[in-house]
Design a protein around this motif. Structure first.
Motif, PDB file in Angstrom:
ATOM      1  N   SER A 175       0.801  -1.210   0.000  1.00  0.00           N
ATOM      2  CA  SER A 175       0.000   0.000   0.000  1.00  0.00           C
ATOM      3  C   SER A 175       0.846   1.277   0.000  1.00  0.00           C
ATOM      4  O   SER A 175       0.585   2.191  -0.750  1.00  0.00           O
ATOM      5  N   LYS A 194      -4.929  -9.035   5.804  1.00  0.00           N
ATOM      6  CA  LYS A 194      -4.906  -7.685   5.239  1.00  0.00           C
ATOM      7  C   LYS A 194      -5.272  -6.643   6.297  1.00  0.00           C
ATOM      8  O   LYS A 194      -4.581  -5.630   6.456  1.00  0.00           O
ATOM      9  N   LYS A 195      -6.349  -6.885   7.041  1.00  0.00           N
ATOM     10  CA  LYS A 195      -6.760  -5.945   8.078  1.00  0.00           C
ATOM     11  C   LYS A 195      -5.709  -5.878   9.183  1.00  0.00           C
ATOM     12  O   LYS A 195      -5.415  -4.794   9.713  1.00  0.00           O
ATOM     13  N   GLU A 216      -2.916  -3.651   8.099  1.00  0.00           N
ATOM     14  CA  GLU A 216      -3.338  -2.252   8.139  1.00  0.00           C
ATOM     15  C   GLU A 216      -3.310  -1.712   9.565  1.00  0.00           C
ATOM     16  O   GLU A 216      -2.865  -0.583   9.808  1.00  0.00           O
ATOM     17  N   ASP A 217      -3.768  -2.516  10.517  1.00  0.00           N
ATOM     18  CA  ASP A 217      -3.712  -2.107  11.919  1.00  0.00           C
ATOM     19  C   ASP A 217      -2.269  -1.935  12.369  1.00  0.00           C
ATOM     20  O   ASP A 217      -1.946  -0.999  13.115  1.00  0.00           O
ATOM     21  N   ALA A 224       0.311  -1.177  10.466  1.00  0.00           N
ATOM     22  CA  ALA A 224       0.861   0.023   9.840  1.00  0.00           C
ATOM     23  C   ALA A 224       0.443   1.277  10.606  1.00  0.00           C
ATOM     24  O   ALA A 224       1.242   2.207  10.787  1.00  0.00           O
ATOM     25  N   GLU A 225      -0.806   1.289  11.068  1.00  0.00           N
ATOM     26  CA  GLU A 225      -1.264   2.436  11.855  1.00  0.00           C
ATOM     27  C   GLU A 225      -0.517   2.524  13.181  1.00  0.00           C
ATOM     28  O   GLU A 225      -0.124   3.609  13.621  1.00  0.00           O
ATOM     29  N   GLY A 285       3.549   3.241   9.679  1.00  0.00           N
ATOM     30  CA  GLY A 285       3.954   2.830   8.331  1.00  0.00           C
ATOM     31  C   GLY A 285       5.362   2.292   8.263  1.00  0.00           C
ATOM     32  O   GLY A 285       6.058   2.471   7.260  1.00  0.00           O
ATOM     33  N   TRP A 332      -1.797  -5.637   0.388  1.00  0.00           N
ATOM     34  CA  TRP A 332      -1.333  -5.765   1.764  1.00  0.00           C
ATOM     35  C   TRP A 332      -0.338  -4.661   2.117  1.00  0.00           C
ATOM     36  O   TRP A 332       0.503  -4.279   1.289  1.00  0.00           O
ATOM     37  N   ALA A 333      -0.398  -4.182   3.350  1.00  0.00           N
ATOM     38  CA  ALA A 333       0.531  -3.155   3.836  1.00  0.00           C
ATOM     39  C   ALA A 333       1.821  -3.817   4.283  1.00  0.00           C
ATOM     40  O   ALA A 333       2.154  -3.901   5.470  1.00  0.00           O
TER      41      ALA A 333
END
Length: 801
Positions: free
Chosen positions: A2, A261-262, A265-266, A268-269, A273, A292-293
């Motif tokens: 991402s 995936k979720k 994202e969590d 990365a937050e 990042g 995917w992050a």
């Protein structure tokens, strides 16, 4: 992928952090790593783990570091030293599961055992309370301790500093409030009133009601998909980034998560990042989910390509014939073997997971026969062609993300072909398992990877020894070799899509160290010689299963000479024990065949004690040495310079002749390596260290030379024996199939068509003479390989300063 991380390494170096080699010791080694050319240090798990854990993947608490590994002070010391040296820190984390072998060590698990479904952290664990009368099944009881009436022997009540406990032998469990008055109570009656039930360990296969890591009963899965569970299990990890202690993360086993995936994202937050890699196993032809992050995988896909581009394809037919002869004449079909072994797993050690899937599906399909449903779900898991799909709800329920739906469709098609008698059941299940909102669908996705791992990595790989350097995590041993053209195509795509993914040759999970594989790969160039030698070795110490003998003797050959005899003998006995029990066809961990195992151990001893066997091994190793050494340097330079971020597993800058874990987690003599690097002592593998430090320094100090990927053209009679590519100013050149090259008389007029330089005009389509030089030898080259590769079988070219 991402977003790009704000900071990414040019290379990493993996350290196994243990009580003996803790974070303080790691901090002391950083100057050596910096001198070697390493950019970031890469640490194994450091959160609090089971007492005595040698690996750290059995985390018991997420709110503090493991004191035995150095604790908070140790991480602070390492991070501080890394900052002083301009290095980053990458840490391995374990979000999927926790260790429960010692229940009192995990406060959440202890709480759930004590209070049951109403415990504050009960929802953190994936437990089907309705399946077993609201009691958590604990498969810890020996069969002989189960009485005829189902009660258990060897239970006792003990008063401890934690309060009253129920003990079964040395296993301690909490006693729920109000269920006992003291140590004089009847422990059997007290046990019957608990929120858990101690059961025969055999029941784990069918009746377990909590999700595990694969089939490991002492690793309980955690539901990090729940926001509060994520927050609490990542409290310490968040602190690392808030305080600037850590720069990146390696995520263990994302396929076990409900929604990878979720989760990413969590993460990365939480980390702002940061640079994140995932231990994702990709099957040949499979691609990482692009949304995917993450910057990519931890490198098993890269390892598989490095191995295969060095394999002589002409060895496939004779080695296949040898394997068939050892089997009695019938060649093995690896993919059929995988199917059958995955089905054994689905019907055996992971049948509890199948049963739970069926229970969840039949809530919506109550008229479906439970037995046919079990059979059909087991077959679908068996036929799944990759580890898992990632069907998930998109931003809105009307926009599902159907990543991997083609693999699910392929599984249904294969299952129908294998089991036409279940077609009607598959027809009923298909729309439900395509629904990303269904809990059973998400559980199916978590389960397919478990079946794949146990059936393939931990079983089939030990039954298919055609060329065991190819039976490595992330690879398909049925794919024997990779052409130079195939390599270039894959690397071009890798540079475009995953330029910051990890590349590696050895890990804490590889079945064989990189230089064991390098020697075994050389057998593809002399298959007839290996067939003759193997026949004599098998005759020297006959084995009931000559196919397993092929696997065992390849391991002996690969590790031969790596240690004094007494040490190597012990290591090979350990390998043999694990290999034959993982193969599981003649003996197993739970039902060992003593006579078979004695024969296998006798073969290990014969390597050292039988004069003819030892002479044959010594002679073959000596004859293979040039080809094996060429493979060693070629594989290392490829892994260090191909697109991606190279990782050097601890100690592998010199020879890495480890076997399967725990052998590959042995302590490393860093003092010796530092002395070799400083020129204070010698080592037979000093040239490998020279390749490593030269490539690492060039990547770290001149990153602009590694920003692209272009194949370098080769002309001449031995062109098939070279692989060369330009990374944007640094050109990698490696030798392939060196034994065959020597037999044909060497390089002859074979040459590279080098890119012309800005400082000197090109002549006849080539770079001008000596416009490029080899960073390893510091000699100029016009591309003639006979001269360029006269010292080493590899070269790393840069433009003349």
């Amino acid at each position: 992928m991402s977003t790009r991380p704000t900071s990414a390494p040019t290379s990493t170096y993996r350290l196994q952090i243990t009580a003996e080699d803790d974070l303080f010791a790691a901090a002391e080694r950083l100057p050596y790593l910096r001198d070697l050319g390493v950019d970031w240090v890469y640490l194994s798990p450091i959160l609090a783990a089971e007492p005595g854990s040698s690996h750290g993947y059995d985390v018991v608490a997420h709110d503090h570091l493991d004191a035995s590994r150095g604790g908070e002070a140790g991480l602070a010391a390492l991070s501080r030293r890394a900052r002083e040296l301009g290095m980053g820190v990458l840490v391995d984390i374990v979000p999927n599961h926790v260790g429960v072998a010692t229940p009192s060590e995990d406060p959440w698990w202890w709480e759930v055992l004590m209070l049951g479904r109403d415990a504050p952290h009960a929802h953190a664990f994936d437990v089907d309370w309705d399946a077993s009368g609201q009691r958590l099944q604990m498969p810890v009881v020996g069969t002989d301790d189960v009485r005829a009436d189902g009660t258990i022997d060897h239970l006792s009540l003990v008063e401890t500093e934690r309060g009253l406990e129920l003990h079964y032998w040395d296993n301690a469990f909490p006693v729920a409030p109000g269920t006992a008055s003291g140590v004089d109570d009847d422990p059997v009656a007290v046990h019957a009133r608990q929120h858990y039930e101690l059961v025969d360990w055999h029941r784990a296969d069918d009746a377990l009601n909590y999700r595990r890591f694969f089939a490991v009963n002492t690793l309980a899965a955690v539901r990090v998909e729940e926001p509060d569970v994520f927050a609490e299990t990542h409290v310490e990890i968040g602190r690392w980034f808030r305080e600037g202690l850590v720069d990146g993360l390696r995520v263990d086993h994302p396929d076990g998560l409900r929604d990878p995936k979720k989760y990413l994202e969590d993460l990365a937050e939480l980390t702002g990042g940061a640079y994140v890699l995932v231990e994702k196993i990709l099957e040949p032809g499979e691609e990482m989910p692009s949304a995917w992050a993450t910057e990519g995988t931890t490198g098993y896909d890269a390892l598989a390509m490095v191995e295969r581009v060095l394999v002589d394809p002409s060895g496939e037919e004779p080695l296949t014939a040898l394997d068939a002869r050892l089997r009695g004449g019938e060649p093995a079909d690896f993919h059929a073997m995988v199917h059958d072994l995955k089905r054994e797993v689905a019907d055996g050690i992971l049948h509890s997971e199948v049963n739970r899937l069926v229970r969840e599906l039949r809530r919506f399909l109550p008229t479906l026969s439970p037995y046919r449903c079990q059979d059909a779900v087991g077959e679908l898991l068996t036929c799944f062609p990759v580890y898992r799909s990632y069907l998930a709800l998109g931003p809105t329920p009307d926009e599902p993300d159907l990543t991997g739906v083609e693999h699910l469709d392929a599984a249904f098609a294969a299952a129908r072909a294998h089991r036409p008698d279940l077609v009607e059941t598959f027809d009923v299940l298909e729309p439900w398992l395509h629904d990303p909102a269904l809990a059973a669908t998400r559980r199916f996705q978590q389960t397919s990877g478990m079946v794949m791992a146990k059936g393939v990595e931990d079983c089939a790989f030990y039954r298919y020894p055609r060329l065991t350097s190819l039976t490595e995590v992330g690879g398909d041993p049925a794919e024997f070799s990779l052409s130079v053209g195939g390599w270039h195509e894959a690397m071009t795509a890798r540079q475009e899509h995953w330029p910051l993914a990890m590349t590696t040759l050895s890990t804490h999970d590889t079945k064989r160290g990189e230089d064991v594989r390098a020697r075994i790969t050389a057998l593809a160039e002399v298959p007839e010689r290996w067939s003759q030698v193997l026949d004599v070795l098998l005759a020297a110490s006959p084995l009931p299963d000559p196919v397993f003998g092929n696997l065992l003797w390849q391991a002996v050959l690969g590790a031969w000479g790596s240690d004094p005899d007494d040490v190597l003998r012990e290591r090979l006995h350990g390998y043999a024990m694990k290999a034959m029990r993982e193969a599981g066809d003649r003996t197993t961990w739970t039902e060992p065949d003593e006579a078979y195992e004695a024969a296998v151990h006798a073969a290990v001893d014969a390597a050292f004690d039988h004069p003819e066997a030892r002479e044959l091994l010594d002679g073959l190793v000596a004859d293979l040495l040039p080809a094996a050494w060429s493979n060693t340097l070629a594989a290392k330079l490829l892994a260090l310079t191909m697109p991606g971020v190279p990782d050097v597993y601890q100690g592998s800058e010199l020879l890495e002749q480890s076997l399967v874990d725990p052998d590959n987690r042995r302590r490393v003599d860093f003092g010796h390596r530092a002395a070799v690097l400083a020129g204070e002592t010698g080592d037979d593998a000093a040239d490998k260290l020279h390749v490593v430090t030269t490539a690492l320094h060039l990547r770290r100090d001149s990153p602009d030379l590694f920003t692209g990927y272009t194949p370098v053209e080769v002309t001449g009679e031995a062109a098939e024996h070279v692989l060369a590519f330009d990374r944007g100013g640094a050109i990698t050149v490696i030798t392939r199939m060196s034994q065959k090259l020597a037999e044909r008389g060497g390089w002859g007029d074979t040459r590279l068509l080098l890119p012309s330089t800005q400082d000197a005009p090109a002549a006849s389509g080539q770079g001008s003479a000596h416009a490029w030089h080899d960073a390893l030898t510091r000699r100029g080259t016009d591309g003639l390989l006979a001269d360029l590769l006269a010292t080493h079988p590899v070269a790393l070219l840069v433009k003349e300063p």
